[in-house]
Write a protein that holds these residues in place. Sequence first.
Motif, PDB file in Angstrom:
ATOM      1  N   GLU A  54      21.869 -39.188  42.906  1.00 48.19           N
ATOM      2  CA  GLU A  54      22.346 -37.816  42.744  1.00 48.19           C
ATOM      3  C   GLU A  54      22.956 -37.570  41.361  1.00 48.19           C
ATOM      4  O   GLU A  54      22.809 -36.477  40.796  1.00 48.19           O
ATOM      5  CB  GLU A  54      23.351 -37.483  43.842  1.00 48.19           C
ATOM      6  CG  GLU A  54      22.708 -37.431  45.229  1.00 48.19           C
ATOM      7  CD  GLU A  54      23.694 -37.089  46.318  1.00 48.19           C
ATOM      8  OE1 GLU A  54      24.905 -36.999  46.015  1.00 48.19           O
ATOM      9  OE2 GLU A  54      23.255 -36.896  47.471  1.00 48.19           O
ATOM     10  N   MET A  55      23.629 -38.566  40.790  1.00 46.46           N
ATOM     11  CA  MET A  55      24.239 -38.371  39.473  1.00 46.46           C
ATOM     12  C   MET A  55      23.172 -38.148  38.409  1.00 46.46           C
ATOM     13  O   MET A  55      23.257 -37.220  37.590  1.00 46.46           O
ATOM     14  CB  MET A  55      25.120 -39.566  39.100  1.00 46.46           C
ATOM     15  CG  MET A  55      25.828 -39.408  37.761  1.00 46.46           C
ATOM     16  SD  MET A  55      26.936 -40.792  37.381  1.00 46.46           S
ATOM     17  CE  MET A  55      28.142 -40.622  38.696  1.00 46.46           C
ATOM     18  N   PHE A  56      22.168 -38.996  38.408  1.00 40.14           N
ATOM     19  CA  PHE A  56      21.080 -38.827  37.460  1.00 40.14           C
ATOM     20  C   PHE A  56      20.339 -37.525  37.708  1.00 40.14           C
ATOM     21  O   PHE A  56      19.992 -36.794  36.769  1.00 40.14           O
ATOM     22  CB  PHE A  56      20.121 -40.013  37.545  1.00 40.14           C
ATOM     23  CG  PHE A  56      18.928 -39.882  36.643  1.00 40.14           C
ATOM     24  CD1 PHE A  56      19.057 -39.959  35.268  1.00 40.14           C
ATOM     25  CD2 PHE A  56      17.667 -39.676  37.175  1.00 40.14           C
ATOM     26  CE1 PHE A  56      17.955 -39.840  34.435  1.00 40.14           C
ATOM     27  CE2 PHE A  56      16.566 -39.553  36.351  1.00 40.14           C
ATOM     28  CZ  PHE A  56      16.706 -39.632  34.977  1.00 40.14           C
ATOM     29  N   SER A  57      20.097 -37.208  38.964  1.00 37.87           N
ATOM     30  CA  SER A  57      19.396 -35.972  39.304  1.00 37.87           C
ATOM     31  C   SER A  57      20.156 -34.759  38.798  1.00 37.87           C
ATOM     32  O   SER A  57      19.556 -33.792  38.296  1.00 37.87           O
ATOM     33  CB  SER A  57      19.200 -35.880  40.820  1.00 37.87           C
ATOM     34  OG  SER A  57      18.390 -36.939  41.300  1.00 37.87           O
ATOM     35  N   ALA A  58      21.482 -34.802  38.910  1.00 33.66           N
ATOM     36  CA  ALA A  58      22.293 -33.683  38.418  1.00 33.66           C
ATOM     37  C   ALA A  58      22.134 -33.516  36.916  1.00 33.66           C
ATOM     38  O   ALA A  58      22.099 -32.387  36.396  1.00 33.66           O
ATOM     39  CB  ALA A  58      23.757 -33.897  38.782  1.00 33.66           C
TER      40      ALA A  58
END
Length: 215
Positions: A54-58
Amino acid sequence: MKKLLLPTAACAAACLAPLTAFAHPHIFAEARMEIIEGADGNVQEVRNIWRFDEMFSASVVLDYDKNSDAKLDKEELAEIGNTVHESLAEYSYYTFIAVNGKNIDFNKPDVIHVDYKDGQILMFFSVMPKNPLPVKGKLSFGAWDPTMYTAIDFAKDTDIVVKGPHLAACKHKVVRPDPDEIIAQNQSSLTDAFFNDPTGTDMTKLFATRLELQC
């Protein structure tokens, strides 16, 4: 995915470049791989499905959401796919196929499809062997980043599957190396490899989960 992909607004491309000091993952993806047998009995294609953390996706949304609507539309998703398609070529699209211990060549994927669901980026693509790949001998299939910047994880053994009668008849084994054992057994060569070629080395395959078939 280091320089291959997305300069985040916070650190830009330099932050994503692979360095010797970054010999551990900064991006995480859950993976599924499907090895498909063709009508001729050869391996026809290898399909990859990756779901990113999720962090990378954000950070991807931050960089590619051109209209600032907090989501990724069709054109924005296509731009991500095109960027990854170009950048991953030098890393063999994180996909590795071997016959009797020797890597085989495959064609570039026609397209990398990208989706964004439940706060996570998903990517889908297939590669096809350049030459006929008979289902015989010792075959190995895996997905990993040679620079170790991105961790590609098959959470379950069933996340690497074969489809086809000849493939199904082979003896199957999912190999999950113990990192501590690998480091202990190869400490000097691993150190030399990373310092001599921080952008990637075949030594990383020692750590990678892979499916081995004896046919």
